[in-house]
Design a protein around this motif. Structure first.
Motif, PDB file in Angstrom:
ATOM      1  N   ARG A 119       0.814  -1.220   0.000  1.00 17.71           N
ATOM      2  CA  ARG A 119       0.000   0.000   0.000  1.00 17.71           C
ATOM      3  C   ARG A 119       0.846   1.268   0.000  1.00 17.71           C
ATOM      4  O   ARG A 119       0.309   2.362   0.185  1.00 17.71           O
ATOM      5  N   GLN A 120       2.142   1.135  -0.246  1.00 16.70           N
ATOM      6  CA  GLN A 120       3.025   2.308  -0.228  1.00 16.70           C
ATOM      7  C   GLN A 120       3.648   2.564  -1.592  1.00 16.70           C
ATOM      8  O   GLN A 120       4.807   2.951  -1.697  1.00 16.70           O
ATOM      9  N   LEU A 136       1.405   7.988   5.192  1.00 16.11           N
ATOM     10  CA  LEU A 136       1.432   6.526   5.221  1.00 16.11           C
ATOM     11  C   LEU A 136       2.291   5.959   4.102  1.00 16.11           C
ATOM     12  O   LEU A 136       2.902   4.896   4.250  1.00 16.11           O
ATOM     13  N   GLY A 137       2.372   6.655   2.970  1.00 24.93           N
ATOM     14  CA  GLY A 137       3.095   6.139   1.820  1.00 24.93           C
ATOM     15  C   GLY A 137       4.592   6.283   1.881  1.00 24.93           C
ATOM     16  O   GLY A 137       5.321   5.528   1.218  1.00 24.93           O
ATOM     17  N   THR A 138       5.100   7.240   2.651  1.00 25.93           N
ATOM     18  CA  THR A 138       6.551   7.470   2.716  1.00 25.93           C
ATOM     19  C   THR A 138       7.159   7.085   4.059  1.00 25.93           C
ATOM     20  O   THR A 138       8.380   7.181   4.222  1.00 25.93           O
ATOM     21  N   ASP A 139       6.338   6.675   5.016  1.00 22.74           N
ATOM     22  CA  ASP A 139       6.793   6.365   6.378  1.00 22.74           C
ATOM     23  C   ASP A 139       7.419   7.574   7.053  1.00 22.74           C
ATOM     24  O   ASP A 139       8.311   7.445   7.898  1.00 22.74           O
ATOM     25  N   GLU A 140       6.935   8.767   6.712  1.00 21.06           N
ATOM     26  CA  GLU A 140       7.483   9.999   7.276  1.00 21.06           C
ATOM     27  C   GLU A 140       6.445  10.722   8.132  1.00 21.06           C
ATOM     28  O   GLU A 140       5.249  10.717   7.839  1.00 21.06           O
ATOM     29  N   LEU A 194      10.112   6.746  10.049  1.00 19.43           N
ATOM     30  CA  LEU A 194       9.782   5.543  10.801  1.00 19.43           C
ATOM     31  C   LEU A 194      10.278   4.308  10.052  1.00 19.43           C
ATOM     32  O   LEU A 194      10.606   4.382   8.870  1.00 19.43           O
ATOM     33  N   PRO A 195      10.351   3.168  10.715  1.00 19.02           N
ATOM     34  CA  PRO A 195      10.793   1.947  10.039  1.00 19.02           C
ATOM     35  C   PRO A 195       9.960   1.664   8.787  1.00 19.02           C
ATOM     36  O   PRO A 195       8.750   1.929   8.756  1.00 19.02           O
ATOM     37  N   ALA A 196      10.613   1.122   7.755  1.00 16.23           N
ATOM     38  CA  ALA A 196       9.930   0.847   6.491  1.00 16.23           C
ATOM     39  C   ALA A 196       8.719  -0.046   6.711  1.00 16.23           C
ATOM     40  O   ALA A 196       8.770  -1.020   7.458  1.00 16.23           O
ATOM     41  N   GLY A 197       7.621   0.322   6.064  1.00 18.07           N
ATOM     42  CA  GLY A 197       6.390  -0.443   6.194  1.00 18.07           C
ATOM     43  C   GLY A 197       5.543  -0.067   7.384  1.00 18.07           C
ATOM     44  O   GLY A 197       4.539  -0.739   7.662  1.00 18.07           O
ATOM     45  N   SER A 198       5.877   1.021   8.105  1.00  9.77           N
ATOM     46  CA  SER A 198       5.100   1.427   9.282  1.00  9.77           C
ATOM     47  C   SER A 198       3.739   1.986   8.888  1.00  9.77           C
ATOM     48  O   SER A 198       2.705   1.605   9.435  1.00  9.77           O
TER      49      SER A 198
END
Length: 357
Positions: free
Chosen positions: A150-151, A172-176, A198-202
């Protein structure tokens, strides 16, 4: 006390925004006469001084989303006053500056924030400023980070004011998670001051702010993060904790987070492992959670006060009203169930104490 309840109308039996009103003896009733038609009204926010409520119409097709203003009349009832384009696809979150002059509109599908000026009478100013996150997503991809399915693009899920001139965005798409400075002049402009990765996929979704800390709930990883945000702090992640009571419980996605000063705790709703969890806070540490299950299917937004908790369970078509005692504990033996199709947002509205000029 009165509440407005936003709902999804597409492919449901919903008639739009519903009204919950008190009827004595600590009971509430859904008003049959006060429903306001607005398609997919998934987020609402009240003006700090005027008898107005702003709402998104979450639409993702080519026509794009809409913004609406509801105005309260002398009888206390709300009706549509003004509707304009939101500036993107699937608007899903609103935040209004404390001075009531700027509205932030988060667009999930187009990955952007609309900066919407508000006139002194509460109406929409004619020009918007759009802050896209496409370039941020491309830059993150170029760094070789792994991505959740979903990212595949930027997905701005919320933008929340800290004060009149600063707001924080969860993408949500960049984990930022990004802290923006907002210019005080028109046309409105925003510049990035800090960025927490944040950690990838958060998949950061929503946040609450308290005492120079940001508490972020991540939808995809089902985790809560504590971020340092004092003026001189570097953008550090101080701690994190899963918000799932059962680590092996199958699919689930976190939805809403709220801070409870009465108990120095965070509350989070989960969809999949349907229920709420309460996470105590000790300094910058998140302590083991307490699960509150059986509060409905596909929990979304909830509203919490010292006296009560209202929970919207979309797939049950129910808003639950639960009383709290003086210590903040829930009375789960006397839950009132209010039937509302596909409820996703609960907004308390003030009555009779605002400027109506």
């Amino acid at each position: 006390m009165k509440f407005l309840v936003g709902t999804y109308t597409d492919q449901t039996d919903s008639a739009g925004i519903y009204v919950i009103d008190s009827c004595g003896d600590d009971r509430f009733v859904v008003s049959d006469q006060a429903t306001i038609w607005l398609r997919n009204a998934s987020y609402l926010i009240e003006h700090p001084a005027l008898p107005l409520v702003y709402a998104v119409s979450e639409i993702g097709d080519a026509a794009g989303g809409q913004l609406a203003v509801l105005r309260q009349d002398s009888q206390g009832d709300y009706g549509l006053w003004q509707v304009v384009a939101s500036g993107g696809l699937d608007p899903c979150h609103l935040s209004l500056s404390p001075n009531g002059r700027t509205l932030l509109v988060s667009h999930y599908s187009s990955g952007s924030i609309a900066l919407q000026g508000i006139a002194p009478d509460g109406s929409f100013e004619p020009k918007q400023t759009i802050v896209p996150h496409d370039a941020r997503h491309l830059a993150a991809q170029a760094m070789g980070r792994s991505w959740h399915p979903r990212q595949q693009t930027a997905h701005v899920h919320s933008a929340t004011f800290l004060n009149d001139h600063q707001f924080v965005v969860c993408d949500l798409g960049t984990d930022e998670v990004l802290l923006y400075d907002l210019s005080p002049n028109r046309p409105l402009q925003a510049t990035v001051r800090k960025c927490w990765t944040l950690p990838a996929g958060s998949g950061p979704r929503h946040l609450v702010a308290a005492s120079n800390r940001l508490y972020v709930v991540a939808e995809l990883s089902n985790a809560v993060f504590v971020l340092a945000n004092a003026p001189n702090d570097q953008p550090a992640v101080l701690s994190s904790l899963s918000c799932l009571p059962d680590a092996a419980g199958g699919f689930s996605e976190a939805a809403e987070i709220q801070y409870d000063p009465q108990a120095s705790a965070l509350w989070v709703s989960n969809r999949g492992q349907d229920g709420l969890v309460r996470i105590p806070i000790a300094g910058d540490a998140l302590l083991p959670l307490r699960a509150l299950p059986d509060l409905g299917a596909h929990l979304r937004h909830f509203w919490l006060s010292h006296q009560m908790l209202l929970v919207a369970s979309k797939d049950d078509d129910v808003v639950r009203v639960i009383r709290r005692d003086a210590q903040g504990s829930l009375d789960l033996q006397s839950v009132q169930r209010l039937s509302i199709p596909s409820p996703v947002f609960i907004l308390p509205v003030r009555q009779g104490d605002r400027d109506t000029s």
